[in-house]
Scaffold this motif. Structure first.
Motif, PDB file in Angstrom:
ATOM      1  N   VAL A 180       0.859  -1.173   0.000  1.00 31.85           N
ATOM      2  CA  VAL A 180       0.000   0.000   0.000  1.00 31.85           C
ATOM      3  C   VAL A 180       0.901   1.229   0.000  1.00 31.85           C
ATOM      4  O   VAL A 180       1.664   1.449   0.951  1.00 31.85           O
ATOM      5  CB  VAL A 180      -0.925   0.017   1.226  1.00 31.85           C
ATOM      6  N   PRO A 181       0.855   2.035  -1.052  1.00 32.87           N
ATOM      7  CA  PRO A 181       1.726   3.205  -1.096  1.00 32.87           C
ATOM      8  C   PRO A 181       1.429   4.186   0.033  1.00 32.87           C
ATOM      9  O   PRO A 181       0.286   4.290   0.505  1.00 32.87           O
ATOM     10  CB  PRO A 181       1.406   3.829  -2.465  1.00 32.87           C
ATOM     11  N   GLY A 182       2.444   4.889   0.461  1.00 28.51           N
ATOM     12  CA  GLY A 182       2.240   5.921   1.470  1.00 28.51           C
ATOM     13  C   GLY A 182       1.587   7.150   0.869  1.00 28.51           C
ATOM     14  O   GLY A 182       1.375   7.253  -0.335  1.00 28.51           O
ATOM     15  N   GLY A 183       1.260   8.086   1.741  1.00 22.95           N
ATOM     16  CA  GLY A 183       0.660   9.332   1.282  1.00 22.95           C
ATOM     17  C   GLY A 183      -0.508   9.749   2.158  1.00 22.95           C
ATOM     18  O   GLY A 183      -0.729   9.205   3.248  1.00 22.95           O
ATOM     19  N   THR A 184      -1.259  10.683   1.645  1.00 28.67           N
ATOM     20  CA  THR A 184      -2.400  11.248   2.375  1.00 28.67           C
ATOM     21  C   THR A 184      -3.682  10.552   1.946  1.00 28.67           C
ATOM     22  O   THR A 184      -3.904  10.318   0.758  1.00 28.67           O
ATOM     23  CB  THR A 184      -2.522  12.754   2.095  1.00 28.67           C
ATOM     24  N   SER A 185      -4.501  10.213   2.911  1.00 23.50           N
ATOM     25  CA  SER A 185      -5.829   9.682   2.610  1.00 23.50           C
ATOM     26  C   SER A 185      -6.801  10.190   3.663  1.00 23.50           C
ATOM     27  O   SER A 185      -6.397  10.719   4.706  1.00 23.50           O
ATOM     28  CB  SER A 185      -5.829   8.151   2.559  1.00 23.50           C
ATOM     29  N   GLU A 301      -5.236   0.989  12.794  1.00 19.86           N
ATOM     30  CA  GLU A 301      -6.549   1.135  12.158  1.00 19.86           C
ATOM     31  C   GLU A 301      -6.498   2.115  10.987  1.00 19.86           C
ATOM     32  O   GLU A 301      -7.273   1.980  10.038  1.00 19.86           O
ATOM     33  CB  GLU A 301      -7.628   1.507  13.172  1.00 19.86           C
ATOM     34  N   ALA A 302      -5.573   3.078  11.020  1.00 21.60           N
ATOM     35  CA  ALA A 302      -5.432   3.970   9.872  1.00 21.60           C
ATOM     36  C   ALA A 302      -4.937   3.198   8.651  1.00 21.60           C
ATOM     37  O   ALA A 302      -5.404   3.425   7.518  1.00 21.60           O
ATOM     38  CB  ALA A 302      -4.479   5.107  10.214  1.00 21.60           C
ATOM     39  N   GLU A 303      -3.995   2.281   8.849  1.00 22.48           N
ATOM     40  CA  GLU A 303      -3.528   1.442   7.746  1.00 22.48           C
ATOM     41  C   GLU A 303      -4.650   0.544   7.241  1.00 22.48           C
ATOM     42  O   GLU A 303      -4.837   0.389   6.028  1.00 22.48           O
ATOM     43  CB  GLU A 303      -2.337   0.598   8.202  1.00 22.48           C
ATOM     44  N   TRP A 304      -5.372  -0.049   8.169  1.00 23.29           N
ATOM     45  CA  TRP A 304      -6.474  -0.932   7.777  1.00 23.29           C
ATOM     46  C   TRP A 304      -7.477  -0.163   6.912  1.00 23.29           C
ATOM     47  O   TRP A 304      -7.905  -0.660   5.860  1.00 23.29           O
ATOM     48  CB  TRP A 304      -7.169  -1.493   9.019  1.00 23.29           C
ATOM     49  N   GLU A 305      -7.833   1.041   7.349  1.00 22.99           N
ATOM     50  CA  GLU A 305      -8.846   1.797   6.608  1.00 22.99           C
ATOM     51  C   GLU A 305      -8.328   2.239   5.245  1.00 22.99           C
ATOM     52  O   GLU A 305      -9.074   2.235   4.263  1.00 22.99           O
ATOM     53  CB  GLU A 305      -9.310   3.005   7.427  1.00 22.99           C
ATOM     54  N   ARG A 306      -7.062   2.610   5.161  1.00 27.81           N
ATOM     55  CA  ARG A 306      -6.501   2.983   3.856  1.00 27.81           C
ATOM     56  C   ARG A 306      -6.540   1.794   2.904  1.00 27.81           C
ATOM     57  O   ARG A 306      -6.911   1.930   1.733  1.00 27.81           O
ATOM     58  CB  ARG A 306      -5.072   3.497   4.013  1.00 27.81           C
ATOM     59  N   ALA A 307      -6.168   0.623   3.403  1.00 29.12           N
ATOM     60  CA  ALA A 307      -6.176  -0.577   2.566  1.00 29.12           C
ATOM     61  C   ALA A 307      -7.596  -0.976   2.170  1.00 29.12           C
ATOM     62  O   ALA A 307      -7.809  -1.568   1.112  1.00 29.12           O
ATOM     63  CB  ALA A 307      -5.497  -1.731   3.295  1.00 29.12           C
ATOM     64  N   TRP A 310      -9.371   3.317   0.325  1.00 34.76           N
ATOM     65  CA  TRP A 310      -8.789   4.426  -0.418  1.00 34.76           C
ATOM     66  C   TRP A 310      -8.500   4.016  -1.852  1.00 34.76           C
ATOM     67  O   TRP A 310      -7.881   2.987  -2.106  1.00 34.76           O
ATOM     68  CB  TRP A 310      -7.514   4.916   0.258  1.00 34.76           C
ATOM     69  N   ASP A 311      -8.956   4.840  -2.784  1.00 26.91           N
ATOM     70  CA  ASP A 311      -8.776   4.593  -4.216  1.00 26.91           C
ATOM     71  C   ASP A 311      -7.734   5.574  -4.741  1.00 26.91           C
ATOM     72  O   ASP A 311      -7.995   6.783  -4.837  1.00 26.91           O
ATOM     73  CB  ASP A 311     -10.112   4.780  -4.933  1.00 26.91           C
ATOM     74  N   LEU A 312      -6.564   5.069  -5.081  1.00 29.68           N
ATOM     75  CA  LEU A 312      -5.478   5.926  -5.556  1.00 29.68           C
ATOM     76  C   LEU A 312      -5.828   6.610  -6.873  1.00 29.68           C
ATOM     77  O   LEU A 312      -5.429   7.752  -7.122  1.00 29.68           O
ATOM     78  CB  LEU A 312      -4.198   5.105  -5.727  1.00 29.68           C
ATOM     79  N   LEU A 313      -6.573   5.917  -7.745  1.00 28.99           N
ATOM     80  CA  LEU A 313      -6.884   6.476  -9.059  1.00 28.99           C
ATOM     81  C   LEU A 313      -7.799   7.685  -8.955  1.00 28.99           C
ATOM     82  O   LEU A 313      -7.599   8.693  -9.635  1.00 28.99           O
ATOM     83  CB  LEU A 313      -7.521   5.403  -9.942  1.00 28.99           C
ATOM     84  N   SER A 314      -8.817   7.592  -8.113  1.00 31.34           N
ATOM     85  CA  SER A 314      -9.764   8.698  -7.988  1.00 31.34           C
ATOM     86  C   SER A 314      -9.375   9.679  -6.884  1.00 31.34           C
ATOM     87  O   SER A 314      -9.893  10.794  -6.836  1.00 31.34           O
ATOM     88  CB  SER A 314     -11.170   8.157  -7.703  1.00 31.34           C
ATOM     89  N   LEU A 349     -15.875  -9.924  -5.819  1.00 30.41           N
ATOM     90  CA  LEU A 349     -16.496  -8.621  -6.079  1.00 30.41           C
ATOM     91  C   LEU A 349     -16.335  -7.664  -4.898  1.00 30.41           C
ATOM     92  O   LEU A 349     -16.611  -6.475  -5.043  1.00 30.41           O
ATOM     93  CB  LEU A 349     -17.984  -8.802  -6.396  1.00 30.41           C
ATOM     94  N   GLY A 350     -15.893  -8.177  -3.773  1.00 30.41           N
ATOM     95  CA  GLY A 350     -15.696  -7.330  -2.601  1.00 30.41           C
ATOM     96  C   GLY A 350     -14.286  -6.790  -2.451  1.00 30.41           C
ATOM     97  O   GLY A 350     -13.963  -6.152  -1.449  1.00 30.41           O
ATOM     98  N   GLU A 351     -13.448  -7.016  -3.452  1.00 26.77           N
ATOM     99  CA  GLU A 351     -12.047  -6.597  -3.370  1.00 26.77           C
ATOM    100  C   GLU A 351     -11.933  -5.079  -3.258  1.00 26.77           C
ATOM    101  O   GLU A 351     -12.667  -4.320  -3.900  1.00 26.77           O
ATOM    102  CB  GLU A 351     -11.295  -7.084  -4.610  1.00 26.77           C
ATOM    103  N   SER A 352     -10.991  -4.615  -2.441  1.00 32.08           N
ATOM    104  CA  SER A 352     -10.753  -3.182  -2.284  1.00 32.08           C
ATOM    105  C   SER A 352      -9.861  -2.667  -3.410  1.00 32.08           C
ATOM    106  O   SER A 352      -9.189  -3.450  -4.097  1.00 32.08           O
ATOM    107  CB  SER A 352     -10.089  -2.900  -0.934  1.00 32.08           C
ATOM    108  N   PRO A 353      -9.812  -1.345  -3.632  1.00 33.90           N
ATOM    109  CA  PRO A 353      -8.938  -0.808  -4.683  1.00 33.90           C
ATOM    110  C   PRO A 353      -7.470  -1.181  -4.493  1.00 33.90           C
ATOM    111  O   PRO A 353      -6.721  -1.271  -5.469  1.00 33.90           O
ATOM    112  CB  PRO A 353      -9.137   0.706  -4.563  1.00 33.90           C
ATOM    113  N   MET A 354      -7.054  -1.418  -3.252  1.00 35.96           N
ATOM    114  CA  MET A 354      -5.666  -1.788  -2.979  1.00 35.96           C
ATOM    115  C   MET A 354      -5.401  -3.275  -3.223  1.00 35.96           C
ATOM    116  O   MET A 354      -4.257  -3.717  -3.163  1.00 35.96           O
ATOM    117  CB  MET A 354      -5.306  -1.436  -1.531  1.00 35.96           C
ATOM    118  N   GLY A 355      -6.461  -4.062  -3.451  1.00 33.03           N
ATOM    119  CA  GLY A 355      -6.282  -5.483  -3.714  1.00 33.03           C
ATOM    120  C   GLY A 355      -6.490  -6.378  -2.520  1.00 33.03           C
ATOM    121  O   GLY A 355      -6.080  -7.549  -2.540  1.00 33.03           O
ATOM    122  N   CYS A 356      -7.173  -5.882  -1.486  1.00 30.30           N
ATOM    123  CA  CYS A 356      -7.449  -6.689  -0.289  1.00 30.30           C
ATOM    124  C   CYS A 356      -8.845  -7.296  -0.368  1.00 30.30           C
ATOM    125  O   CYS A 356      -9.773  -6.678  -0.888  1.00 30.30           O
ATOM    126  CB  CYS A 356      -7.331  -5.838   0.970  1.00 30.30           C
TER     127      CYS A 356
END
Length: 435
Positions: A180-185, A301-307, A310-314, A349-356
């Motif tokens: 999961v790339p770092g950054g702001t979410s 929990e911040a990492e969990w929620e980002r994974a 969070w959608d990097l593309l949008s 179909l429940g996969e997250s944008p990060m691939g989880c």
């Protein structure tokens, strides 16, 4: 009655139908008994959800209490005045009395709801967007999950064998972990129906990290046991090791050994432990020890929620891992239909944008984080929902379980519990630093 009024009335009725269905198979003696110091007698929950509704959907909206002698009922079912360990000794209402009380409260609550102004511009924050009605629905659905956890604790001969659907098949995942790339979410939400501890939405800055694509499975966890994870002091925190010794922990709750096979007890059924399901009924200390054994750690929990959202593309956060569509049985294992976790890979179909995968439903997931308020937190509508629990005594869980109703589960939903708690339907996934 408006469309939202109708919808909320339907949710209230559906929640009560589930509550009554859970207690229906058991006699009054079973309902009255306390099956664990950390769990309430089932008949206490039955009257408590009615009392909560009386407080918030009747009295808080200006109507008089539903029964006479309301103060005595309030005192019996005040969760903060009466700790769980003391509830069996209280002069509780019987099943019939609790049912009659709940029916009377519900009749009055629906009458008031039919005439309520739930528009967003209503100056009463309890009524705007139907907040207080949604709160009461979520409260009852959360108690239904708690009641299922108590039923699972019944002796085998007293457990009712609830019917359940078969889980969908699992599928191999393309990888065991994702970076999961770092950054702001954005973390948290400002949705009008969210609980106070989920608010406000705020930005967080994270370093890159790796996280498992799926929760730890029974097969994974059995290997931890076989390789001496419960006996290796180095894997446990000081408090965790003390608890492991005091409680005699050797395996997840409800597991038992039969020769070379692990068995489990599940709602009166004794069955082989399915290797591909996410492990459940482990406490935070066990999850933390496993993560160390695996050379990893629990995610914050911040990492969990980002994974999870969070959608990097949008550059935006999803309401659900898969987007904005409400959960269906194609997305996640929620709502008590399976009475068990589904195998890993069962919900592509429940996969997250990060691939989880399976970040919603199946098992609550322990995180590394203590339960603390977000910056700008404001208690609403009462301190006792969240504020009194903040601190390092409780650990945060995310994602919901198979027993969680969709109305009480979302990517921002924050559950919390004691690190010794194993009765709940909790598992975990691991993370690690980017190195």
């Amino acid at each position: 009655m408006g469309e939202l009024n109708d919808r909320l009335a339907g949710l209230l009725v559906a929640a009560r139908t589930r509550t009554l269905g859970l207690v229906a198979p058991f006699d009054d003696a079973v309902l009255r008994r306390q099956h664990d110091p950390l769990m309430s007698p089932l008949v206490w929950d039955l009257a408590h959800v009615a009392n909560y509704e009386d407080l918030w959907l009747v009295r808080a909206l200006g109507a008089s209490p539903t029964p006479s002698g309301a103060e005595a009922v309030d005192e019996l079912y005040d969760a903060f005045r009466n700790p769980r360990s003391a509830r069996e000794r209280l002069p509780l209402l019987s099943r019939a009395q609790a049912r009659a009380y709940g029916d009377a409260v519900r009749e009055r609550a629906l009458e008031l709801l039919a005439e309520a102004d739930l528009s967003p511009d209503n100056p009463d924050p309890l009524l705007a967007h139907g907040y207080v009605h949604q709160m009461v629905v979520q409260h009852e659905e959360q108690h239904d999950e708690t009641m299922l956890a108590a039923i699972q604790l019944l002796p085998v001969e007293e457990r009712h064998r609830f019917s359940a659907m078969a889980p969908p098949p699992g599928r191999p995942l393309s990888s065991t972990e994702v970076r999961v790339p770092g950054g702001t979410s954005v973390m948290g939400t400002d949705h009008p129906w969210a609980y106070d501890n989920e608010k406000p939405a705020h930005e967080v800055e994270l370093e890159p990290f790796w996280i498992d694509t799926a929760p730890v499975t029974n097969e994974d966890y059995a290997l931890f046991i076989e390789e001496g994870g419960y006996q290796d002091r180095r894997l446990w925190t000081e408090a965790g090791w003390e608890w492991r010794q005091e409680a005699g922990l050797q395996a997840p709750l409800f597991w038992r050994r039969a020769g070379e096979t692990w068995l489990r007890v599940r709602f009166g059924n004794i069955e082989e432990v399915p290797p591909g399901e996410p492990v459940q009924h482990v406490c935070w200390y066990e999850a933390d020890a496993y993560a160390r054994w695996a050379g990893k750690r629990l995610p914050t929990e911040a990492e969990w929620e980002r994974a999870a959202r969070w959608d990097l593309l949008s550059g935006r956060a999803h309401t659900w891992p898969w987007g904005e569509e409400p959960p269906t049985t194609a997305h996640a294992n929620l709502g008590q239909g399976l009475l068990r976790p589904a195998p890993v890979g069962a919900y592509p179909l429940g996969e997250s944008p990060m691939g989880c995968h399976q970040m919603i439903g199946d098992v609550w997931e322990w995180t590394a984080s203590d339960f603390e308020p977000y910056p700008g937190f404001r208690a609403f509508p009462y301190d006792e929902y969240s504020a009194v629990f903040f601190g390092d005594q409780y650990k945060v869980l995310r994602g919901g379980s198979w027993a969680t109703h969709p109305v009480a589960c979302r990517t921002t939903f924050r559950n919390w519990d004691l690190p010794i708690r194993r009765q709940i339907f909790a598992g975990f996934r691991c993370a690690r630093d980017d190195r």
